[in-house]
Design an enzyme around this catalytic site. Structure first.
Site, short mmCIF file in Angstrom:
data_model
loop_
_atom_site.label_atom_id
_atom_site.label_comp_id
_atom_site.label_asym_id
_atom_site.label_seq_id
_atom_site.Cartn_x
_atom_site.Cartn_y
_atom_site.Cartn_z
N SER A 179 0.81 -0.83 0.29
CA SER A 179 0.08 0.27 -0.08
C SER A 179 0.55 1.59 -0.41
CB SER A 179 -0.94 -0.28 1.08
OG SER A 179 -1.58 1.28 1.30
N TYR A 190 -1.93 0.47 10.85
CA TYR A 190 -2.03 -0.32 9.26
C TYR A 190 -0.72 0.28 8.64
CZ TYR A 190 -3.85 -0.79 4.32
OH TYR A 190 -3.91 -1.14 3.38
#
Length: 248
Positions: free
Chosen positions: A132, A145
């Protein structure tokens, strides 16, 4: 001989789109996720080129058993992951951080370790790590995250060094804002309003097929071509914190 691709997190979103794309590219696709009903529906949609295997990527023994029963593997797409919560570090629930690390990092580790001998034996194996942009930048409320996705990014970089003399490519695809049916909803515990706010005013966020297209392209390059890192954002997203939003 038909090549085999294993896609984790294949029950929805980017994983499902990637499975469809790789099947269209001629691969025999093994769909892996926890939700058996969704996997079987996707396998039926794809047809003879797909089969469903329900398991939890964080269960190391289940992953080992799966790998032992697989005849061969040419491509591994470590896609299973996700975000949980959006709290600041000061008040974040450690259980959320643990969940994200176990799925995003240890899940990828389990599958990579279990399938690496088959990937090497293929003579031209490919490992795709779906990370990501959160694995390259940080933002408030994203500590857990971003830590997990930084782990995914670092795993890809380390593998590339450790496998430099083996016939295995390591490709990292790092998506920015991708609107899927579940990612934001899962992150905010089913709160539809908070999930919708992530994409509010963004006319054209990326969708799962955009990322599947990137995976399909990278995997089908000649075996000597390695796409080390591909960062993919919608045009509206200049950076993690800078997004063009249109308001009425």
């Amino acid at each position: 001989m038909t090549k085999t691709a294993v896609v984790t997190g294949a029950s929805s979103g980017i994983g499902a789109a990637t499975a469809r794309r790789l099947a269209a590219e001629g691969y025999s696709v093994v769909l892996v996720a926890r939700r058996k009903d969704r996997l079987e529906a996707l396998a039926a949609e794809i047809g003879d080129a797909a089969r469903a295997v329900a398991l939890d990527v964080t269960d190391a023994e289940a992953v080992k058993a799966f790998a032992a029963g697989l005849e061969s593997c040419d491509v591994l797409v470590n896609n299973a992951g996700g975000a949980v919560g959006g709290d600041y570090v000061a008040v974040a629930d450690p259980a959320d951080w643990r969940t994200m690390y176990e799925v995003n990092v240890l899940g990828s580790l389990h599958f990579t370790q279990a399938l690496l001998p088959k990937l090497i034996a293929s003579g031209a194996g490919t490992i795709v790590m779906l990370s990501s942009t959160a694995g390259h930048n940080v933002y408030e409320g994203g500590g857990g995250y971003t830590a997990a996705k930084h782990g995914t990014h670092v795993m890809a970089e380390t593998l590339r060094l450790e496998l430099f003399d083996q016939p295995v490519r390591v490709i990292e695809i790092a998506p920015g804002m991708v609107k899927t049916e579940e990612f934001a909803l899962n992150r905010f515990g089913g709160d539809a309003a908070r999930a919708a706010a992530v994409y509010a005013g963004v006319a054209e966020p990326l969708v799962a097929d955009d990322i599947a297209d990137c995976v399909g392209w990278a995997v089908t390059r000649p075996a000597h071509v390695n796409v080390d890192l591909l960062i993919v954002r919608p045009r509206a997203q200049a950076a993690q914190h800078k997004v063009h939003r249109v308001t009425d």
